[in-house]
Design a protein around this motif. Structure first.
Motif, PDB file in Angstrom:
ATOM      1  N   LEU A  58       0.821  -1.210   0.000  1.00  0.00           N
ATOM      2  CA  LEU A  58       0.000   0.000   0.000  1.00  0.00           C
ATOM      3  C   LEU A  58       0.859   1.265   0.000  1.00  0.00           C
ATOM      4  CD1 LEU A  58      -2.758  -1.157   2.489  1.00  0.00           C
ATOM      5  CD2 LEU A  58      -3.003  -0.830   0.025  1.00  0.00           C
ATOM      6  N   CYS A  59       2.084   1.214   0.573  1.00  0.00           N
ATOM      7  CA  CYS A  59       2.984   2.370   0.498  1.00  0.00           C
ATOM      8  C   CYS A  59       3.420   2.651  -0.938  1.00  0.00           C
ATOM      9  CB  CYS A  59       4.213   2.127   1.362  1.00  0.00           C
ATOM     10  SG  CYS A  59       3.899   2.259   3.144  1.00  0.00           S
ATOM     11  N   ASP A 105       1.348   2.159  -3.522  1.00  0.00           N
ATOM     12  CA  ASP A 105       0.115   2.209  -4.302  1.00  0.00           C
ATOM     13  C   ASP A 105       0.187   3.311  -5.352  1.00  0.00           C
ATOM     14  OD1 ASP A 105      -2.888   0.984  -3.817  1.00  0.00           O
ATOM     15  OD2 ASP A 105      -2.923   2.975  -4.762  1.00  0.00           O
ATOM     16  N   ALA A 106      -0.538   3.118  -6.447  1.00  0.00           N
ATOM     17  CA  ALA A 106      -0.518   4.085  -7.538  1.00  0.00           C
ATOM     18  C   ALA A 106      -1.243   5.379  -7.184  1.00  0.00           C
ATOM     19  CB  ALA A 106      -1.148   3.454  -8.792  1.00  0.00           C
ATOM     20  N   GLU A 107      -2.187   5.307  -6.266  1.00  0.00           N
ATOM     21  CA  GLU A 107      -2.953   6.484  -5.882  1.00  0.00           C
ATOM     22  C   GLU A 107      -2.278   7.175  -4.698  1.00  0.00           C
ATOM     23  OE1 GLU A 107      -5.415   7.573  -7.568  1.00  0.00           O
ATOM     24  OE2 GLU A 107      -5.627   5.841  -8.919  1.00  0.00           O
ATOM     25  N   TYR A 108      -2.095   8.513  -4.806  1.00  0.00           N
ATOM     26  CA  TYR A 108      -1.404   9.232  -3.724  1.00  0.00           C
ATOM     27  C   TYR A 108      -2.245   9.266  -2.462  1.00  0.00           C
ATOM     28  CZ  TYR A 108      -4.372  13.379  -4.301  1.00  0.00           C
ATOM     29  OH  TYR A 108      -5.420  14.250  -4.325  1.00  0.00           O
ATOM     30  N   GLU A 109      -3.584   9.175  -2.595  1.00  0.00           N
ATOM     31  CA  GLU A 109      -4.418   9.140  -1.397  1.00  0.00           C
ATOM     32  C   GLU A 109      -4.119   7.917  -0.555  1.00  0.00           C
ATOM     33  OE1 GLU A 109      -5.573   9.458  -4.447  1.00  0.00           O
ATOM     34  OE2 GLU A 109      -7.074  11.056  -4.618  1.00  0.00           O
ATOM     35  N   VAL A 110      -3.921   6.768  -1.227  1.00  0.00           N
ATOM     36  CA  VAL A 110      -3.613   5.538  -0.493  1.00  0.00           C
ATOM     37  C   VAL A 110      -2.237   5.634   0.158  1.00  0.00           C
ATOM     38  CG1 VAL A 110      -3.347   3.043  -0.691  1.00  0.00           C
ATOM     39  CG2 VAL A 110      -5.091   4.217  -2.051  1.00  0.00           C
ATOM     40  N   ARG A 111      -1.255   6.179  -0.568  1.00  0.00           N
ATOM     41  CA  ARG A 111       0.089   6.318   0.004  1.00  0.00           C
ATOM     42  C   ARG A 111       0.080   7.248   1.208  1.00  0.00           C
ATOM     43  NH1 ARG A 111       1.321   7.271  -5.453  1.00  0.00           N
ATOM     44  NH2 ARG A 111       2.066   9.391  -4.982  1.00  0.00           N
ATOM     45  N   CYS A 167       0.877   6.056   4.968  1.00  0.00           N
ATOM     46  CA  CYS A 167       2.006   6.713   5.639  1.00  0.00           C
ATOM     47  C   CYS A 167       1.614   7.172   7.036  1.00  0.00           C
ATOM     48  CB  CYS A 167       2.484   7.874   4.787  1.00  0.00           C
ATOM     49  SG  CYS A 167       3.958   8.676   5.428  1.00  0.00           S
ATOM     50  N   ARG A 168       0.402   7.658   7.198  1.00  0.00           N
ATOM     51  CA  ARG A 168      -0.037   8.134   8.507  1.00  0.00           C
ATOM     52  C   ARG A 168      -0.331   6.978   9.457  1.00  0.00           C
ATOM     53  NH1 ARG A 168      -0.547  13.425   8.627  1.00  0.00           N
ATOM     54  NH2 ARG A 168      -0.849  14.592   6.691  1.00  0.00           N
ATOM     55  N   GLN A 169      -0.524   5.772   8.949  1.00  0.00           N
ATOM     56  CA  GLN A 169      -0.749   4.613   9.810  1.00  0.00           C
ATOM     57  C   GLN A 169       0.548   3.926  10.218  1.00  0.00           C
ATOM     58  OE1 GLN A 169      -3.762   4.053  10.997  1.00  0.00           O
ATOM     59  NE2 GLN A 169      -4.543   5.741   9.725  1.00  0.00           N
ATOM     60  N   ASP A 226       8.590  11.665  -1.988  1.00  0.00           N
ATOM     61  CA  ASP A 226       7.490  11.477  -2.944  1.00  0.00           C
ATOM     62  C   ASP A 226       7.195  12.783  -3.669  1.00  0.00           C
ATOM     63  OD1 ASP A 226       5.194   9.167  -3.263  1.00  0.00           O
ATOM     64  OD2 ASP A 226       4.449  11.173  -3.732  1.00  0.00           O
ATOM     65  N   GLU A 227       6.693  12.635  -4.887  1.00  0.00           N
ATOM     66  CA  GLU A 227       6.387  13.810  -5.695  1.00  0.00           C
ATOM     67  C   GLU A 227       5.166  14.560  -5.204  1.00  0.00           C
ATOM     68  OE1 GLU A 227       3.893  11.139  -8.942  1.00  0.00           O
ATOM     69  OE2 GLU A 227       5.682  12.230  -9.558  1.00  0.00           O
ATOM     70  N   SER A 228       4.297  13.881  -4.478  1.00  0.00           N
ATOM     71  CA  SER A 228       3.085  14.523  -3.956  1.00  0.00           C
ATOM     72  C   SER A 228       3.404  15.228  -2.646  1.00  0.00           C
ATOM     73  CB  SER A 228       1.987  13.472  -3.745  1.00  0.00           C
ATOM     74  OG  SER A 228       0.866  14.048  -3.098  1.00  0.00           O
ATOM     75  N   SER A 229       2.970  16.468  -2.535  1.00  0.00           N
ATOM     76  CA  SER A 229       3.243  17.245  -1.318  1.00  0.00           C
ATOM     77  C   SER A 229       2.531  16.654  -0.110  1.00  0.00           C
ATOM     78  CB  SER A 229       2.831  18.699  -1.507  1.00  0.00           C
ATOM     79  OG  SER A 229       1.433  18.790  -1.787  1.00  0.00           O
ATOM     80  N   SER A 230       1.336  16.127  -0.304  1.00  0.00           N
ATOM     81  CA  SER A 230       0.616  15.545   0.829  1.00  0.00           C
ATOM     82  C   SER A 230       1.303  14.292   1.345  1.00  0.00           C
ATOM     83  CB  SER A 230      -0.827  15.225   0.420  1.00  0.00           C
ATOM     84  OG  SER A 230      -0.851  14.274  -0.618  1.00  0.00           O
ATOM     85  N   VAL A 231       1.958  13.531   0.463  1.00  0.00           N
ATOM     86  CA  VAL A 231       2.641  12.312   0.885  1.00  0.00           C
ATOM     87  C   VAL A 231       3.878  12.639   1.697  1.00  0.00           C
ATOM     88  CG1 VAL A 231       3.794  10.221   0.094  1.00  0.00           C
ATOM     89  CG2 VAL A 231       1.741  11.004  -1.065  1.00  0.00           C
TER      90      VAL A 231
END
Length: 830
Positions: free
Chosen positions: A146-147, A149-155, A159-161, A188-193
C-alpha cells in the motif's frame, strides 16, 4: 396568527376509504418481487443455521463457514458471549475472530480506492492487537504494497498509519522496515505524501537511536526546513506545529551551530506575517497578505503552542535574554487565536520559569485585560495555579518586588471581572468567579475585603443569571471563611441577613438560602448555628410559596448542624416551626413537601457533643473547621496586641528621645554659661580640669534626668573615685539621702557663707510616692507623682589678698529610699 392549512380535509367516506386500501395493496404488490429477488433458495439454505446449536457453537460455525455479515453479527454479540461463558469464548471464539483473510483480500490492488483506504486504517488499528509474528507475516507485506500504491491518497493514508504499525512491531522491525519506507515517502512527488512522511517521522523520533537520528532523520529535517518558505504553505504550517517536538527530540545530536540555526528559524516563524519583506511595495504585500494571512496566523499560533517546548530547548535560565522578546510579541499579537494559545500555555510557561516567573507578570496583566473574552476564558482555566506561582513561586524575588507587583495584579483581576460581567458570556463570568475563590491564598484579607468581597455581594443582589449568583455566593463565603477580622466578618454576616434574608425581593431570599448551604459546607456547625440558624427559620413565615418550599428542602441539612444538648433550644425552635408549617400551610405543593420533610427529619439522628462512631468522620471534619475558626480569632487577638505593644513602645521611645534631647540641650547651655576658676593641684592637668567641669555640670542637671526603672537597688551605684579626686558618698539611709562630690579643692558646706570664695549650690528634690504597687494579682499600678523643686543660688566673692579660689558644690536629694537609688543610678549612668 393561525396556521395555514396546506392539505385539504380528508374524506373518510366509504367510497374514498376503499380507494385508499387499493393504493396500499398496490404498494405491497410492487414491494414483494423486490424482497423475493434479494436471496435465492441456495443462498437462504447456506445462511440457515441449526437451531439446536449452542451460542458458542453457532458463533464458531458462523466465523468458520459463514458470510461476512454473519461474522459481523458474531463480533457485535461478543460481549454477551463473554458474560455467559467467558472461558469457552476466549478458547474457541476469539481465535476465530483474529483471522485476517478478509482484510488481506480487501487490501489488494484489484479492490476499489475506498476499499484500500479502509484497509489502511484497519491495519493501523489492528497492528498493536496482534502478536509481532502475525503482524510481520500477514500485515507488513500489505503495508509495503500500500505504500507503493498508484494512488497518492492511499500512500498518504498508509504513511499516517505507519506510526501505529511501528508501535505494534517494536523498535527493531521499525528500523529495518518502517524507516526505509518513510525515507522513500519523504521524497514522494506529492506534497501531501511527503508532508505525512515528515509528521510520522517526527512522531517516531523516540523509537530511533542516535545514529538513525543523526544520519537519517536530521538530513530530512534540514531539507524540509529549506523548502519551508519556498514550497507550499502547508509544509510551513506543519513544520511550525512540530518544531518543538523536533527540537527536543534532536537536542542531543545538535551542534551549537545547528542549535542556533533552529532557534533562529523559530524566531522567524513567530513573527511571520507581521513584518513587510524587503524589496516589495505595499500593493504586493497587501495582495500577499490577503492570500496568506490565515496561513501566517496559523504559523504564529503554532509557535505559541510550542513556546513551552522552546523554553526547555533554550534553557529557562536564558529566558530573559533569548525568549522574552518572542513571548512579548506573541502575548501582544494582533490576532486573537495567537493570544488565545498563549493564554492556554501560560501556566506551563510559569511552571518552567519557576524562580524567574516574576519576569512575565506584565504579560499576565495584559492577558487578563485582553479585549477578547476568549483569551480571558483560556487564561482563567489555570488561574489559581498561575497566581500561586506568581506570588510564591519566585524564590529569588524580594518582598518589595512582590508587594509592588500585587496592585497591578489586583487591578487587572477586577477589570477582568467587570468586563466579563458586562458581556453576554455568562459562563465565562461564572467560571471567573469560581476561580477567584483562590484569592485568600494569594493576597491579604484587607485587599479582598475592600476590592472583591463587596463586589461579590453586589453580584448576588443585582445579577440576573442564577449560576453567576451562586458562584458569587460561594466565593463570598470562602472570603468570609478566611477573613481573620471579627469586625469585618460581623459586618458581612449582618449584610447577608438584612439584604438577602430579609430582602424585599423573594429572589434575594432564595439566594440567602443558597448562601446558607455554602455556609454549612465551608464553616463549622457551631458557626452556622450561632449566626444563621434562626434567620433561616424565620423564612418559614415567608409570604412566597417558592421560598417556603426551598426552605423545606433545606431543613434536613439545617437539622444536621445541631448538637445535643448544646443546641437543645435550637432544636425546639426547629420543631415549633415545622408544627406551624403543618398546621398553617395553605399551599398544596408546599404542604406535600413539608410532610415529606417531616418523615425525613424523623429518621435523622442528631449528633451529640461527644464523638460517636457513626459520625466519626463528619465530627472530625467539623472539629477541624471549628479549630481553624478559633485559630483565626486567636491570630486577630495576637495581631491587636502586637499593634498595641508596637504603639506603646513607639510612644515610650519618642518620649525618652525627647527628654534626652532636652537634657543635652540644657547641659550644653549651662556648660557655656558657667565659667569656673579652679586652682590646680600639683598633679592636676588642664585635661583633668575640663573633665571636672563637665562632671560638675552633669551633677547639677541630675534633677532633670528621667528615672529609669531598671536600676532598683542602691548597691548598683558604688562609691566611685577617679584620678581627679572625685568621691561619691551616700548618707542618710532613711527617707532622705545626700549626695556630695568633693576633691582636694572642693569643700562641703552645711549652710551659710564663709569668708572664703565659694560657690554654695544646693539642689533638693522631694519625691512623693503615693502607693508603689506592683502589677501582680488584681492590683493596679498607680503612677508615681513627682514634685520637683529646685533652688539654685550662686554667689561669687573675690578677695585681693587671697591666693586661690575655692569651689564648693553641694547637691542634696530628699527622696524615697528606692526612688533615691533609681534616680542616682539613672542620673549617674547618663
Amino acid at each position: 396568527m393561525h396556521p395555514i392549512i396546506i392539505f385539504s380535509k380528508m374524506d373518510f367516506s366509504q367510497s374514498n376509504l376503499f380507494g385508499y386500501i387499493e393504493d396500499l395493496q398496490e404498494l405491497t404488490i410492487i414491494e414483494r418481487p423486490v424482497r423475493r429477488s434479494l436471496k435465492t433458495p441456495e443462498e437462504i439454505e447456506r445462511l440457515t443455521v441449526d437451531e439446536e446449536l449452542s451460542d458458542i457453537e453457532r458463533a464458531v460455525y458462523l466465523l468458520s463457514s459463514g458470510q461476512d455479515i454473519q461474522g459481523t453479527s458474531v463480533v457485535a454479540n461478543l460481549p454477551v458471549l463473554m458474560r455467559q461463558n467467558p472461558a469457552e469464548t476466549l478458547r474457541r471464539v476469539l481465535p476465530k475472530i483474529r483471522i485476517l483473510n478478509p482484510l488481506v483480500s480487501k487490501a489488494q490492488l484489484s479492490q476499489t480506492l475506498q476499499s484500500r483506504l479502509v484497509s489502511c486504517k484497519i491495519m493501523g488499528k489492528l497492528a498493536n492487537k496482534f502478536e509481532a509474528r502475525i503482524v510481520k507475516r500477514d500485515i507488513l507485506p500489505l503495508v509495503k504494497s500500500l505504500c507503493q500504491d498508484a494512488e497518492y491518497e492511499v500512500r498518504t493514508c498508509m504513511c499516517r498509519q505507519l506510526e501505529h504499525i511501528a508501535q505494534g512491531i517494536g523498535a527493531e522491525l521499525t528500523k529495518t522496515v518502517v524507516l526505509p519506507e518513510l525515507v522513500e515517502l519523504a521524497r514522494d512527488e506529492s506534497s501531501s505524501v511527503h508532508l505525512a512522511a515528515f509528521e510520522t517521522l517526527v512522531n517516531l523520533l523516540d523509537m530511533f537511536d542516535a545514529d538513525d537520528r543523526s544520519q537519517t532523520v536530521l538530513p530530512l529535517v534540514k531539507s524540509f526546513c529549506e523548502k519551508a518558505f519556498k514550497a507550499d504553505e502547508a509544509i510551513l504550517v506543519s513544520l511550525s506545529f512540530n518544531l518543538g517536538k523536533l527540537c527536543n527530540g534532536l537536542y542531543g545530536i545538535f551542534t551549537p551551530e545547528q542549535h542556533l540555526r533552529f532557534f533562529e528559524f523559530y524566531k522567524k516563524l513567530s513573527t511571520l506575517g507581521l513584518q513587510q519583506e524587503n524589496g516589495q511595495n505595499d500593493n504586493q504585500v497587501q495582495v500577499q497578505t490577503l492570500e496568506q494571512e490565515n496561513k501566517y496566523i496559523l504559523v504564529r499560533k503554532n509557535c505559541a503552542y510550542n513556546f513551552p517546548a522552546m523554553i526547555v530547548f533554550v534553557d529557562p535560565k536564558n529566558f530573559h535574554l533569548e525568549l522574552y522578546s518572542i513571548f512579548f510579541c506573541l502575548c501582544h499579537d494582533p490576532e486573537v487565536p495567537v493570544r488565545y494559545t498563549m493564554a492556554l500555555s501560560f501556566y506551563e510557561v510559569a511552571k518552567l520559569l519557576n524562580s524567574g516567573v516574576y519576569t512575565i507578570h506584565k504579560e499576565l496583566v495584559t492577558l487578563l485585560q485582553d479585549e477578547s473574552l476568549e483569551v480571558l476564558d483560556a487564561l482563567i482555566g489555570n488561574l489559581p495555579e498561575i497566581l500561586e506561582l506568581m506570588t510564591n513561586g519566585g524564590e529569588n524575588r524580594g518582598s518589595e518586588n512582590k508587594l509592588l507587583s500585587i496592585p497591578d495584579l489586583i487591578t487587572a483581576l477586577t477589570t477582568a471581572e467587570q468586563r466579563a460581567a458586562t458581556s453576554l458570556k455568562w459562563r465565562t463570568h461564572e467560571k471567573l468567579l469560581q476561580k477567584y475563590a483562590c484569592l485568600p491564598h494569594i493576597i491579604s484579607s484587607d485587599q479582598i475585603y475592600y476590592r472583591f468581597l463587596h463586589r461579590m455581594l453586589t453580584i448576588i443582589l443585582t445579577n440576573n443569571v442564577l449560576p453567576v449568583q451562586k458562584a458569587a455566593a460561594r466565593t463570598l463565603c470562602v472570603y468570609l471563611r478566611y477573613n481573620p477580622k471579627q469586625e469585618q466578618r460581623h459586618e458581612v454576616i449582618q449584610k447577608l441577613i438584612e439584604q438577602l434574608g430579609q430582602g424585599k425581593s423573594y429572589w434575594n431570599r432564595l439566594r440567602f438560602l443558597d448562601t446558607c448551604e455554602f455556609i454549612m459546607e465551608l464553616f463549622s456547625k457551631s458557626f452556622f448555628c450561632k449566626y444563621f440558624f434562626l434567620p433561616v427559620l424565620e423564612l418559614t413565615h415567608d409570604p412566597v410559596a417558592n421560598v417556603r418550599m426551598k426552605l423545606c428542602y433545606l431543613l434536613p441539612k439545617v437539622k444536621s448542624t445541631l448538637r445535643i444538648p448544646t443546641d437543645k433550644h435550637l432544636l425546639q425552635q426547629l420543631e415549633l416551626c415545622i408544627r406551624k408549617l403543618l398546621c398553617q400551610e395553605k399551599d398544596k405543593d408546599v404542604l406535600t413537601i413539608v410532610k415529606r420533610t417531616v418523615l425525613e427529619l424523623d429518621r435523622m439522628e442528631i449528633s451529640v457533643d461527644a464523638f460517636q462512631k457513626r459520625f466519626y468522620e463528619n465530627d472530625l471534619l467539623d472539629q477541624e473547621k471549628d479549630r481553624q475558626e478559633h485559630l483565626l480569632l486567636e491570630m486577630e487577638q495576637l495581631e491587636k496586641e502586637k499593634q498595641q505593644n508596637e504603639g506603646r513602645s513607639t510612644n515610650i521611645n519618642n518620649k525618652i528621645f525627647e527628654k534626652k534631647r532636652r537634657d543635652s540641650k540644657t547641659s550644653s547651655v549651662l556648660a557655656k554659661r558657667i565659667t569656673l576658676s579652679v586652682p590646680g593641684s600639683s598633679s592636676a592637668t588642664s585635661a583633668g580640669k575640663e573633665d571636672k567641669k563637665s562632671k560638675l555640670v552633669r551633677s547639677q542637671s541630675f534633677s532633670t534626668q528621667a528615672l529609669h526603672p531598671k536600676y532598683n537597688a542602691l548597691d548598683k551605684c558604688p562609691n566611685i573615685s577617679s584620678a581627679t579626686g572625685y568621691t561619691c558618698s551616700v548618707s542618710g539611709m532613711g527617707k532622705n539621702c545626700m549626695l556630695s562630690f568633693t576633691d582636694d579643692s572642693f569643700q562641703t558646706h552645711s549652710g551659710g557663707n564663709s569668708g572664703n570664695t565659694a560657690f554654695p549650690s544646693s539642689s533638693s528634690c522631694n519625691l512623693y510616692n503615693s502607693a508603689d504597687q506592683k502589677s501582680s494579682g488584681n492590683k493596679e499600678i498607680q503612677t508615681r507623682k513627682v514634685n520637683l523643686k529646685s533652688r539654685k543660688s550662686n554667689s561669687l566673692r573675690s578677695s585681693d589678698g587671697k591666693k586661690g579660689n575655692q569651689k564648693v558644690v553641694e547637691a542634696a536629694f530628699w527622696c524615697d529610699k528606692v526612688g533615691a537609688a533609681e534616680g542616682l543610678s539613672n542620673a549617674w549612668n547618663e
